[in-house]
Design a protein around this motif. Structure first.
Motif, PDB file in Angstrom:
ATOM      1  N   GLY A  88      -7.857  -0.181  -4.940  1.00 48.43           N
ATOM      2  CA  GLY A  88      -7.322  -1.521  -5.111  1.00 48.43           C
ATOM      3  C   GLY A  88      -7.546  -2.352  -3.874  1.00 48.43           C
ATOM      4  O   GLY A  88      -7.707  -1.823  -2.769  1.00 48.43           O
ATOM      5  N   ARG A  89      -7.565  -3.658  -4.072  1.00 46.54           N
ATOM      6  CA  ARG A  89      -7.571  -4.568  -2.936  1.00 46.54           C
ATOM      7  C   ARG A  89      -6.505  -5.634  -3.165  1.00 46.54           C
ATOM      8  O   ARG A  89      -6.181  -5.984  -4.307  1.00 46.54           O
ATOM      9  N   ALA A  90      -5.966  -6.114  -2.070  1.00 45.01           N
ATOM     10  CA  ALA A  90      -4.752  -6.931  -2.118  1.00 45.01           C
ATOM     11  C   ALA A  90      -5.071  -8.380  -2.467  1.00 45.01           C
ATOM     12  O   ALA A  90      -5.406  -9.178  -1.591  1.00 45.01           O
ATOM     13  N   TRP A  91      -4.941  -8.710  -3.751  1.00 45.51           N
ATOM     14  CA  TRP A  91      -5.072 -10.098  -4.173  1.00 45.51           C
ATOM     15  C   TRP A  91      -3.838 -10.883  -3.719  1.00 45.51           C
ATOM     16  O   TRP A  91      -3.929 -12.016  -3.280  1.00 45.51           O
ATOM     17  N   GLY A  92      -2.673 -10.261  -3.799  1.00 43.01           N
ATOM     18  CA  GLY A  92      -1.438 -10.871  -3.331  1.00 43.01           C
ATOM     19  C   GLY A  92      -0.970 -10.210  -2.049  1.00 43.01           C
ATOM     20  O   GLY A  92      -1.315  -9.061  -1.741  1.00 43.01           O
ATOM     21  N   ASP A  93      -0.155 -10.934  -1.267  1.00 41.55           N
ATOM     22  CA  ASP A  93       0.312 -10.408   0.014  1.00 41.55           C
ATOM     23  C   ASP A  93       1.144  -9.142  -0.141  1.00 41.55           C
ATOM     24  O   ASP A  93       1.223  -8.326   0.776  1.00 41.55           O
ATOM     25  N   TYR A  94       1.796  -8.979  -1.298  1.00 43.30           N
ATOM     26  CA  TYR A  94       2.677  -7.827  -1.535  1.00 43.30           C
ATOM     27  C   TYR A  94       2.156  -6.969  -2.704  1.00 43.30           C
ATOM     28  O   TYR A  94       2.938  -6.371  -3.438  1.00 43.30           O
ATOM     29  N   ASP A  98      -7.390  -9.282   5.275  1.00 41.81           N
ATOM     30  CA  ASP A  98      -6.196  -9.885   5.874  1.00 41.81           C
ATOM     31  C   ASP A  98      -5.281  -8.776   6.379  1.00 41.81           C
ATOM     32  O   ASP A  98      -4.517  -8.183   5.608  1.00 41.81           O
ATOM     33  N   GLN A  99      -5.320  -8.497   7.674  1.00 48.78           N
ATOM     34  CA  GLN A  99      -4.544  -7.395   8.229  1.00 48.78           C
ATOM     35  C   GLN A  99      -3.038  -7.644   8.166  1.00 48.78           C
ATOM     36  O   GLN A  99      -2.250  -6.700   8.282  1.00 48.78           O
ATOM     37  N   ASN A 100      -2.630  -8.889   7.985  1.00 46.85           N
ATOM     38  CA  ASN A 100      -1.198  -9.167   7.839  1.00 46.85           C
ATOM     39  C   ASN A 100      -0.618  -8.498   6.603  1.00 46.85           C
ATOM     40  O   ASN A 100       0.598  -8.271   6.520  1.00 46.85           O
ATOM     41  N   ARG A 101      -1.480  -8.183   5.645  1.00 48.18           N
ATOM     42  CA  ARG A 101      -1.015  -7.561   4.415  1.00 48.18           C
ATOM     43  C   ARG A 101      -0.760  -6.067   4.567  1.00 48.18           C
ATOM     44  O   ARG A 101      -0.128  -5.458   3.702  1.00 48.18           O
ATOM     45  N   ASP A 102      -1.256  -5.481   5.637  1.00 49.65           N
ATOM     46  CA  ASP A 102      -1.153  -4.032   5.797  1.00 49.65           C
ATOM     47  C   ASP A 102       0.299  -3.546   5.769  1.00 49.65           C
ATOM     48  O   ASP A 102       0.594  -2.460   5.269  1.00 49.65           O
ATOM     49  N   SER A 103       1.201  -4.340   6.307  1.00 48.45           N
ATOM     50  CA  SER A 103       2.602  -3.935   6.365  1.00 48.45           C
ATOM     51  C   SER A 103       3.385  -4.401   5.141  1.00 48.45           C
ATOM     52  O   SER A 103       4.573  -4.089   5.021  1.00 48.45           O
ATOM     53  N   ARG A 104       2.743  -5.110   4.238  1.00 46.41           N
ATOM     54  CA  ARG A 104       3.446  -5.685   3.089  1.00 46.41           C
ATOM     55  C   ARG A 104       3.080  -5.034   1.760  1.00 46.41           C
ATOM     56  O   ARG A 104       3.899  -4.957   0.849  1.00 46.41           O
ATOM     57  N   VAL A 105       1.849  -4.595   1.640  1.00 47.37           N
ATOM     58  CA  VAL A 105       1.414  -4.033   0.365  1.00 47.37           C
ATOM     59  C   VAL A 105       2.064  -2.677   0.135  1.00 47.37           C
ATOM     60  O   VAL A 105       2.532  -2.023   1.077  1.00 47.37           O
TER      61      VAL A 105
END
Length: 375
Positions: free
Chosen positions: A290-296, A320-327
């Protein structure tokens, strides 16, 4: 979420499939893998020695009274291309259903290839499309996001769907949904959706979804996919829904690097996400789970066989590395060469028994109040 103490209504459909002398169909890509999927189903259902039938058991009244009433007042209409049924096309059959429909209408579709753009509006709930288990009908189209609409502007991904369902309580049994538009690497506007499901409490049994880029738009709502074949090249399962995929076959046709899922959970309060249980991941190219279409973005694979096309990293944050802690990307008790956890991204989750529980049962989609049960 509806609590179990208020879930006294359980609608049980028993859809058992028979006469499974299934043969391979003319998929654009990788027919061999489809043949393997068919062979497993033939063996599975021949062992059951079942016949196709629909049984409804209505339990004590519960919160979903509309569903109970709809199932107690069913109607069947037939679609036969040779004119021997009630209608020759699926669209004609659907147009005969009155707006604000409140009864279960089963549209029985004979084998054949139906070149139609099928739309089921929000006002036409409780529709079932039912095909023959041994020779399922195909609903096909080739619209893409860049194709021109009625006013000359591009359709966009949303409107490219061969079949679009905005109504709730939709069911499909033994149907093949197809978008035959090809995908050429590097070109824009080639998203071609085979099915978009935007209504809630929808279930798909023994269906197949064939396309290239963006095959299955799992847009929004609670959805259940059981024993389905889903094929594509790029993000071929995507959307914001909360869905359980059980015993499904996910077949990649990409020639380079792509992603199976693109789940769009845009904030942490949304209960959306994709859960894949007892599935098979195979095909060509190299894929992220999967890849993060949404931030979470939230996706979980459990008890799933992963062939060696799955990249060691497993997951992508879409740059977007900001998503690493959110997904929330989890795996639990998976197998196969692609399930080796040694090379996974550090923000992937290796779920414990307790962490996996919310995702590996029908409670993930509140199934105790509405779900069709095939056991």
């Amino acid at each position: 979420m509806v609590s179990k103490t208020h879930s006294q209504l359980i609608i049980v459909f028993l859809f058992l499939l028979s006469s499974l002398n299934i043969t391979s169909t003319s998929y654009t890509h990788d027919a061999v893998n489809f043949d393997k999927w068919v062979s497993r189903n033939v063996k599975k259902y021949e062992e059951r020695k079942s016949i196709l039938k629909t049984k409804v058991k209505v339990a004590a009244p519960g919160p979903d009274l509309k569903l109970r009433d709809a199932e107690s007042n069913k109607a069947i209409i037939t679609v036969r291309q040779d004119g021997s049924g009630d209608f020759k096309t699926i669209s004609e059959a659907l147009n005969s259903i009155p707006p604000r429909n409140t009864r279960r209408v089963i549209v029985s579709i004979s084998p054949g290839v139906y070149r139609e753009k099928v739309m089921i509006p929000r006002t036409k709930a409780f529709v079932t499309l039912s095909g023959n288990a041994g020779n399922p009908p195909t609903i096909t189209g080739n619209d893409t996001a860049s194709a021109s609409g009625r006013n000359g502007t591009p359709l966009g991904t949303f409107q490219s769907a061969t079949v679009a369902v905005d109504a709730s309580y939709f069911v499909a049994i033994n149907i093949k949904f197809e978008n035959s538009a090809p995908h050429e690497i590097g070109r824009r506007g080639e998203q071609g959706v085979a099915l978009r499901i935007s209504g809630t409490k929808a279930a798909f049994y023994n269906c197949s979804f064939s396309g290239a880029q963006d095959t299955l738009y799992d847009h929004k709502g609670l959805h259940f996919f059981n024993n389905c074949y889903i094929q594509g090249s790029v993000d071929f399962i995507f959307g914001s829904a909360r869905s359980l995929y059980q015993n499904c076959y996910l077949n990649s046709t990409t020639t380079k690097v792509a992603s199976i899922t693109a789940q769009k959970r845009s904030n942490s309060s949304l209960e959306s996400g994709f859960s894949f249980k007892n599935c098979t991941v195979t095909g060509s190219g190299h894929v992220y789970l999967g890849r993060a279409w949404g931030d979470y973005s939230r996706v979980v694979f459990s008890y799933t066989y992963m062939d060696n096309l799955v990249l060691p990293k497993g997951w992508s944050d879409w740059g977007d590395q900001n998503r690493d802690s959110r997904v929330y990307y989890g795996e639990y008790m998976c197998s196969g060469p692609g399930a080796n956890l040694a090379g996974r991204v550090p923000w992937a989750r290796m779920l414990t028994d307790e962490e996996a529980k919310p995702f590996i049962g029908t409670q993930f989609i509140e199934g105790d109040t509405w779900l069709i049960n095939t056991s």
